[in-house]
Design a protein around this motif. Structure first.
Motif, PDB file in Angstrom:
ATOM      1  N   SER A 155       0.944  -1.176  -0.027  1.00 28.05           N
ATOM      2  CA  SER A 155      -0.242  -0.088   0.055  1.00 28.05           C
ATOM      3  C   SER A 155       0.938   1.076   0.113  1.00 28.05           C
ATOM      4  N   ALA A 156       0.428   2.154  -0.590  1.00 31.07           N
ATOM      5  CA  ALA A 156       1.183   3.513  -0.810  1.00 31.07           C
ATOM      6  C   ALA A 156       0.265   4.676  -0.848  1.00 31.07           C
ATOM      7  N   ILE A 157       0.444   5.673  -0.087  1.00 32.11           N
ATOM      8  CA  ILE A 157      -0.316   6.850   0.036  1.00 32.11           C
ATOM      9  C   ILE A 157       0.797   8.071   0.067  1.00 32.11           C
ATOM     10  N   GLY A 158       0.353   8.962  -1.076  1.00 31.36           N
ATOM     11  CA  GLY A 158       1.241  10.056  -1.210  1.00 31.36           C
ATOM     12  C   GLY A 158       0.446  11.014  -1.727  1.00 31.36           C
ATOM     13  N   GLN A 159       1.342  12.136  -2.162  1.00 34.32           N
ATOM     14  CA  GLN A 159       0.990  13.335  -2.975  1.00 34.32           C
ATOM     15  C   GLN A 159       1.736  12.971  -4.204  1.00 34.32           C
ATOM     16  N   LEU A 160       1.340  14.077  -5.274  1.00 32.62           N
ATOM     17  CA  LEU A 160       1.911  14.206  -6.573  1.00 32.62           C
ATOM     18  C   LEU A 160       3.662  14.482  -6.429  1.00 32.62           C
ATOM     19  N   ASP A 161       4.230  14.003  -7.116  1.00 28.44           N
ATOM     20  CA  ASP A 161       5.782  14.194  -6.835  1.00 28.44           C
ATOM     21  C   ASP A 161       6.061  15.854  -7.450  1.00 28.44           C
ATOM     22  N   ALA A 162       6.493  16.638  -6.455  1.00 27.40           N
ATOM     23  CA  ALA A 162       6.715  17.892  -6.674  1.00 27.40           C
ATOM     24  C   ALA A 162       7.905  18.365  -7.496  1.00 27.40           C
ATOM     25  N   ALA A 163       8.896  17.396  -7.804  1.00 23.16           N
ATOM     26  CA  ALA A 163       9.838  17.407  -8.748  1.00 23.16           C
ATOM     27  C   ALA A 163       9.433  17.368 -10.119  1.00 23.16           C
TER      28      ALA A 163
ATOM     29  N   ARG B 129       6.610  22.463 -15.217  1.00 19.50           N
ATOM     30  CA  ARG B 129       6.320  23.820 -15.477  1.00 19.50           C
ATOM     31  C   ARG B 129       7.621  24.335 -16.076  1.00 19.50           C
ATOM     32  N   THR B 130       8.946  23.878 -15.861  1.00 16.21           N
ATOM     33  CA  THR B 130      10.003  24.431 -16.504  1.00 16.21           C
ATOM     34  C   THR B 130      10.116  24.130 -18.089  1.00 16.21           C
ATOM     35  N   ARG B 131       9.122  23.274 -18.383  1.00 11.66           N
ATOM     36  CA  ARG B 131       9.046  23.041 -19.770  1.00 11.66           C
ATOM     37  C   ARG B 131       7.777  23.593 -20.463  1.00 11.66           C
ATOM     38  N   GLY B 132       7.328  24.750 -19.641  1.00 13.27           N
ATOM     39  CA  GLY B 132       6.177  25.694 -20.168  1.00 13.27           C
ATOM     40  C   GLY B 132       4.687  24.856 -20.066  1.00 13.27           C
ATOM     41  N   VAL B 133       4.774  24.000 -19.337  1.00 10.81           N
ATOM     42  CA  VAL B 133       3.237  23.316 -18.915  1.00 10.81           C
ATOM     43  C   VAL B 133       2.645  24.039 -17.393  1.00 10.81           C
ATOM     44  N   PRO B 134       1.432  24.787 -17.685  1.00  3.91           N
ATOM     45  CA  PRO B 134       0.924  25.339 -16.500  1.00  3.91           C
ATOM     46  C   PRO B 134       0.869  24.178 -15.431  1.00  3.91           C
ATOM     47  N   GLU B 135       0.642  25.001 -14.052  1.00  3.77           N
ATOM     48  CA  GLU B 135       0.748  23.763 -13.164  1.00  3.77           C
ATOM     49  C   GLU B 135      -0.485  23.033 -13.060  1.00  3.77           C
ATOM     50  N   ALA B 136      -1.761  23.654 -13.237  1.00  5.91           N
ATOM     51  CA  ALA B 136      -2.994  22.666 -13.241  1.00  5.91           C
ATOM     52  C   ALA B 136      -2.837  21.675 -14.268  1.00  5.91           C
ATOM     53  N   THR B 137      -2.302  22.022 -15.459  1.00  2.00           N
ATOM     54  CA  THR B 137      -2.227  20.986 -16.668  1.00  2.00           C
ATOM     55  C   THR B 137      -1.150  19.833 -16.240  1.00  2.00           C
ATOM     56  N   ALA B 138      -0.125  20.182 -15.586  1.00  7.65           N
ATOM     57  CA  ALA B 138       0.995  19.360 -15.076  1.00  7.65           C
ATOM     58  C   ALA B 138       0.182  18.247 -14.107  1.00  7.65           C
ATOM     59  N   ARG B 139      -0.529  18.693 -13.228  1.00  6.91           N
ATOM     60  CA  ARG B 139      -0.879  18.071 -12.261  1.00  6.91           C
ATOM     61  C   ARG B 139      -2.034  17.100 -12.796  1.00  6.91           C
ATOM     62  N   MET B 140      -2.835  17.593 -13.657  1.00 10.70           N
ATOM     63  CA  MET B 140      -3.803  16.767 -14.404  1.00 10.70           C
ATOM     64  C   MET B 140      -3.319  15.599 -15.221  1.00 10.70           C
ATOM     65  N   LEU B 141      -2.061  16.053 -15.937  1.00 12.12           N
ATOM     66  CA  LEU B 141      -1.281  14.777 -16.589  1.00 12.12           C
ATOM     67  C   LEU B 141      -0.700  13.826 -15.766  1.00 12.12           C
ATOM     68  N   LEU B 142      -0.274  14.032 -14.853  1.00 14.61           N
ATOM     69  CA  LEU B 142       0.343  13.350 -13.571  1.00 14.61           C
ATOM     70  C   LEU B 142      -0.791  12.345 -13.127  1.00 14.61           C
ATOM     71  N   LYS B 143      -1.979  12.933 -12.754  1.00 14.63           N
ATOM     72  CA  LYS B 143      -2.985  11.969 -12.257  1.00 14.63           C
ATOM     73  C   LYS B 143      -3.281  11.160 -13.507  1.00 14.63           C
ATOM     74  N   GLN B 144      -3.540  11.611 -14.557  1.00 12.46           N
ATOM     75  CA  GLN B 144      -3.921  10.491 -15.601  1.00 12.46           C
ATOM     76  C   GLN B 144      -2.684   9.495 -15.790  1.00 12.46           C
ATOM     77  N   ALA B 145      -1.673   9.862 -15.749  1.00 12.30           N
ATOM     78  CA  ALA B 145      -0.461   8.735 -15.697  1.00 12.30           C
ATOM     79  C   ALA B 145      -0.569   7.689 -14.563  1.00 12.30           C
ATOM     80  N   PHE B 146      -1.045   8.386 -13.646  1.00 14.57           N
ATOM     81  CA  PHE B 146      -1.194   7.577 -12.275  1.00 14.57           C
ATOM     82  C   PHE B 146      -2.125   6.379 -12.677  1.00 14.57           C
TER      83      PHE B 146
END
Length: 461
Positions: free
Chosen positions: A377-385, A391-408
């Motif tokens: 079992s694992a419980i955590g948050q999105l990887d801030a790194a 975001r350094t590649r120009g992806v807005p934060e909201a979009t980055a979080r959405m894409l990471l959740k999709q990948a999860f």
């Protein structure tokens, strides 16, 4: 007064009317269930295996039941609009708990395959339905006992020996009423030796302002070397409560996939009881939940390995955000003598806010020594790194979080064995994480934009 008492009183006062609107086979176990319920109490929040969802609290409100089978004003087209390109299904419906079909429902079903109203099949084929009905579900489970006492209809599927359905079956369950309503429905699914079938079940609620409850019991039996996929997609409302108990028994060499997908809901409790009493059976039990606002999703599973050389793979993933709550409790039991068992259980979760809560309790109980078993079992948050990198590649934060959740969620979706459904689920999950208020309405808009249109069959709701 405990919550069960109102249903006991209802059956005592109106049982004759309920039985007169039903059939002898469904009526036969009602009295036993009625007697059992009188000595039962519903688990409260904090009880064993109900640490985060109390049935007493959920069943306490005063729900109406349509015992007299009054036709209700339900418009399937208001819900069922979503399209899965390249997936053609044989489509059937339950409107609340009343059976309905489309014009083309039975087209291309192989000879001998039965897809029918449970009540109608119990009336016309009592020997066949009676051989299986109420044989797997545990009458000591208060949800099963309550369902058995109140059920009037549902779904019956029978796939004869050696028959393989090329076209998936689809059942759309629609809840709709203007005042609080409880529907008790039953599914009985039998896939005989060397047979093969796939079933997609879509749960929907039409009225977002009414308090509605779905009380469901599912019994699935697969024969030797049978293959069966069961996809269960929930898209309801915050006022909807779903209490589902699924019982599975697999034959030797059978291969079963069960996938529970919760995109939108109110309060959901899904229970899975899976038995592998014969050798060389294989089970894939998957699920995912996307929870926000004050939604709640609770999953309980018990997989019992009772024979040699069986394999199970269990994976549940949750994303909980805002003030939502998720809970997972899973147990794998390996009986004495069940050697060469391979059983893997994992629960992975992302918590997106300080108010969200996730609870996880994976368990192994092993009484054989030549096995390969693991749980985690694992419980955590999105990887801030990862968020920062995007975001350094120009992806807005909201979009980055959405894409990471999709990948999860990707590996749960990858477990789907219907390519068209797999592709559509990727889109539905993307829309869910992007803030769509409802999968179907958003899906309909997207379909219209792309010029896909609506058509009977080939759809997912």
């Amino acid at each position: 007064m405990n919550a069960l008492q109102q249903y006991i009183d209802l059956y005592r006062d109106h049982g004759e009317l309920l039985r007169s609107r039903s059939c002898p086979l469904l009526n036969a176990p009602r009295e036993e269930a009625f007697c059992k319920l009188q000595s039962m109490s519903l688990p409260r929040k904090g009880s064993e295996n109900y640490e985060h969802t109390g049935l007493e609290e959920l069943l306490a409100p005063d729900y109406a039941l349509n015992i007299a089978r009054v036709p209700l004003d339900v418009n399937p087209q208001a819900t069922f609009r979503c399209d899965v390109p390249n997936l053609s299904t044989a489509l059937f419906m339950l409107l609340n708990d009343q059976w309905a079909e489309t014009e083309n429902s039975r087209r291309q079903l192989p000879e001998g395959v039965i897809v029918e109203s449970l009540a109608r099949a119990a009336q016309s084929r009592p020997e066949l339905v009676g051989k299986y009905y109420n044989t797997l579900a545990d009458g000591d489970n208060p949800l099963v006992a309550l369902n058995t006492m109140l059920v009037q209809d549902g779904l019956f599927i029978y796939v004869p020996k050696g028959v393989r359905l090329e076209k998936p079956l689809q059942l759309v369950d629609i809840l709709q009423y203007e005042v609080p309503l409880l529907t008790a429905r039953r599914m009985l699914i039998v896939v005989d030796d060397d047979a093969e079938a796939k079933l997609l079940v879509c749960d929907h609620t039409q009225n977002p302002d009414a308090r509605l409850m779905s009380l469901q019991t599912v019994e699935i039996m697969t024969g030797r070397n049978a293959r069966f996929d069961f996809y269960d997609l929930e898209e309801s409302t915050e006022m909807t409560t779903r209490l589902s108990s699924l019982y599975l028994r697999q034959g030797a060499g059978s291969n079963v996939l069960i996938d529970g997908i919760t995109l939108f809901n109110g309060t959901t409790r899904n229970e899975y009881y899976c038995r592998l009493p014969e050798p060389d059976a294989e089970l894939h039990l998957y699920g995912m939940g996307i929870e926000d606002r004050s939604r709640r999703l609770d999953t309980y599973s018990l997989i019992s390995h009772e024979a040699e050389r069986c394999h199970t793979d269990e994976l549940f993933k949750y994303v909980v955000d805002e003030a939502s709550t998720g809970a997972f409790s899973g147990r794998i039991y390996v009986a004495p003598g069940a050697q060469k068992t391979e059983a893997y259980q994992a629960n992975r979760n992302i918590v997106g806010s300080e108010q969200a809560r996730m609870f996880s309790k994976p368990q192994l109980e092993i009484y054989a020594d030549d096995v390969k078993c693991s749980h985690g079992s694992a419980i955590g948050q999105l990887d801030a790194a990862q968020v920062f990198y995007m975001r350094t590649r120009g992806v807005p934060e909201a979009t980055a979080r959405m894409l990471l959740k999709q990948a999860f969620m990707a590996d749960v979706i990858e477990g789907v064995r219907l390519p068209a459904l797999k592709d559509r689920l990727r889109q539905l999950v993307e829309m869910r994480f992007s803030g769509a208020s409802g999968a179907c309405s958003a899906c309909h808009s997207e379909c219209s934009r792309q010029g896909l249109g609506d058509h009977p069959g080939g759809e997912i709701g």
